[in-house]
Design an enzyme around this catalytic site. Structure first.
Site, short mmCIF file in Angstrom:
data_model
loop_
_atom_site.label_atom_id
_atom_site.label_comp_id
_atom_site.label_asym_id
_atom_site.label_seq_id
_atom_site.Cartn_x
_atom_site.Cartn_y
_atom_site.Cartn_z
N GLU A 266 0.75 -1.13 0.04
CA GLU A 266 -0.07 0.00 0.04
C GLU A 266 0.88 1.21 0.02
O GLU A 266 0.67 2.18 -0.59
CB GLU A 266 -0.89 -0.19 1.27
CG GLU A 266 -1.98 -1.17 1.17
CD GLU A 266 -2.74 -1.34 -0.18
OE1 GLU A 266 -3.14 -0.38 -0.90
OE2 GLU A 266 -3.14 -2.35 -0.47
N HIS A 269 1.68 2.19 -3.61
CA HIS A 269 0.39 3.01 -4.05
C HIS A 269 0.50 4.40 -3.53
O HIS A 269 0.38 5.71 -4.24
CB HIS A 269 -0.97 2.53 -3.73
CG HIS A 269 -1.24 1.18 -4.36
ND1 HIS A 269 -1.33 1.20 -5.74
CD2 HIS A 269 -1.41 -0.02 -4.00
CE1 HIS A 269 -1.70 -0.12 -6.17
NE2 HIS A 269 -1.83 -1.07 -5.12
N GLU A 295 -0.46 -0.66 -9.81
CA GLU A 295 -0.15 -1.62 -9.28
C GLU A 295 1.26 -1.95 -9.63
O GLU A 295 2.05 -2.64 -8.82
CB GLU A 295 -0.83 -2.85 -9.77
CG GLU A 295 -0.76 -4.30 -9.10
CD GLU A 295 -1.63 -4.24 -7.62
OE1 GLU A 295 -2.09 -3.09 -7.32
OE2 GLU A 295 -1.48 -5.24 -7.02
ZN ZN Z 1 -2.61 -2.84 -5.20
#
Ligand code: ZN
Length: 501
Positions: A266, A269, A295
């Site tokens: 995370e 991201h 991603e």
């Molecule tokens: Zn992801």
């Protein structure tokens, strides 16, 4: 011209305020909202989303875009102004094609489908979800027809998540991947006991896991003055602006990798969101350019950095310090092997780097078959199980661990899954370029230093937000088109070494 550009930016800013407010409501729903809030929250979200859609598809915005296209014919392609007009024109054309009744029907059908799916999964009974999925497939066919396509029904659905990507291209890339992965999984399956990961399943204190995760992502460069981390059942990242990015994680006290790699993922991201240029703030380009590129960044930090030997040569002593009794009988090499253990399993989100993409291949093929009427929805569990046996050599014991495991279809989303695999491929393609540009990268990671890597990614990827399509960005950054070749080389070399193939 300046006036028109300013007028467009003002409108886009207001619409983005609605979208970001909806994101905040969604974040709260998954983190702190008590169950009693669910019904009102669904209404609030629907109102905000409908309002944002209606404010966007006005004739006024269409006229501003048209005029600015003419005004800006000789603007520099890379400039913020030209990019805003170009990207927003594409969004606008798509949004205008979708009738508001269809948007409303999607919301209604998926609200009921989500409830049905939750219960069906609890009872491992696909028949409870089947009529809802039939409606969702039908709605997606109507959506694809409204958006228009030349080749495959799947194309416009995929395009919602991965702009300009085509089904034929994904099929070709996945064929390359399949040819490599199937024999590799078979070879590893024969040596499954070569790696022992029992050390990961001991008792690990919750607070200590949390603190270590925060320590590592701070070191990666996640800025806690412009973001925070909370807990949720399903980890996710969302942003309320470039300067307010929210990560979530979940902690399993009997499985160390869940929170550790979940947080690193995370954080990847989050670094992308925090790295978008502030000049794009509130422009609707202040976000990642596609789910696949997004991603690629979560996977880069989680896998290419976080599951590497270099990373653990730095962090393993620290980890041993935090959990001395649990890790007393394992060395860094044993730990590295444990976190990279490969085993065909039923659940996608728990899959290792080698088998993960096979879960995606299966869903991609089934989604196409459902849309094109090649598989009846009633026959979907059998079709699923057949592919699981072919690709992974295992048969799910029930529908909960098979066809019902993922949330996406209940949310009305078809065309989403391929972005996970595209992200894996792009992560390696970009990382190979970083390694070429920063020859000392491995030494830096082994020293726990990530600033040069982060700066490279900000400079080449993050700052651009949605300026470039995924294909443009990959070409710009790596000099070549999207390919499975880099990923295949990476997987082959890493896992041949671990499994002594
Ligand atoms: Zn992801």
């Amino acid at each position: 011209m300046e006036d028109r550009l300013q007028a467009l930016k003002t409108r886009l800013g207001e619409i983005q305020d609605l979208n970001r407010a909806a994101a905040l409501l969604g974040w709260d729903q998954q983190t702190y909202m008590p169950p009693g809030g669910a019904a009102a929250r669904a209404e609030q979200l629907a109102t905000l989303q409908k309002t944002a859609h209606n404010w966007f598809i006005t004739d006024e915005i269409g006229e501003l875009i048209e005029a600015l296209r003419a005004d800006g014919a000789d603007w520099d392609y890379d400039s913020d102004e030209a990019s805003i007009v170009r990207v927003v024109a594409r969004d606008y054309e798509k949004a205008r094609k979708v009738p508001s009744e269809l948007v409303a029907e999607f919301a209604r059908v998926s609200a009921l489908a989500f409830e049905a799916w939750t219960k069906a999964r609890e009872q491992a009974d696909f028949s409870m979800f089947q009529p809802h999925l039939e409606k969702i497939v039908d709605l997606n066919v109507r959506l694809a027809e409204a958006l228009g396509y030349e080749d495959r029904l799947y194309d416009p659905l995929l395009d919602q998540f991965e702009p300009e990507m085509k089904t034929a291209k994904v099929t070709a890339i996945f064929d390359d991947l399949k040819a490599e992965l199937l024999p590799l999984v078979e070879a590893i399956s024969e040596r499954i006991d070569a790696v022992d990961d029992s050390v990961l399943h001991l008792d690990y204190d919750e607070q200590k896991q949390w603190d270590l995760g925060v320590e590592i992502i701070k070191n990666f460069g996640f800025d806690f003055t412009r973001g925070r981390q909370d807990k949720s059942v399903h980890p996710f990242t969302t942003a309320f602006s470039i300067s307010d990015v929210r990560l979530t994680t979940r902690i399993d006290t009997h499985y160390l990798p869940a929170a550790l790699f979940g947080s690193l993922h995370e954080c990847g991201h989050g670094l992308y969101e925090q790295g978008v240029s502030l000049s794009l703030d509130r422009s609707s380009l202040d976000d990642g350019t596609s789910l696949g590129i997004h991603e690629s960044q979560s996977r880069l930090w989680e896998n290419l950095v976080g599951r590497s030997k270099e990373f653990w040569s730095h962090y393993f002593p620290r980890l041993q310090n935090v959990f001395p009794s649990q890790l007393a009988n394992v060395d860094v090499e044993g730990f590295y092997r444990a976190i990279n253990r490969v085993e065909p399993s039923f659940i996608r989100v728990e899959a290792d780097e080698v088998t993960y993409n096979l879960h995606i291949l299966l869903r991609f093929e089934l989604e196409n078959d459902m849309l094109e009427g090649k598989v009846k929805i009633a026959d979907l569990p059998d079709a699923w199980n057949e592919k699981m046996e072919t690709y992974l050599g295992i048969l799910p014991p029930d529908d909960a661990q098979g066809v019902l495991q993922d949330i996406h279809w209940s949310g009305g989303m078809l065309g989403y899954f391929p972005t996970y695999s595209l992200g894996n491929l792009i992560s390696v393609q970009i990382f190979d370029q970083v390694k070429a540009d920063i020859p000392s990268l491995a030494d830096q990671i082994a020293a726990g230093k990530f600033d040069e890597l982060l700066n490279w990614l900000r400079e080449n990827v993050y700052q651009h937000g949605r300026k470039y399509t995924p294909a443009e960005l990959v070409k710009r950054v790596t000099g070549t088109d999207l390919t499975a070749a880099n990923y295949i080389t990476y997987i082959r070399s890493k896992f041949s070494d671990i499994y002594d193939l």
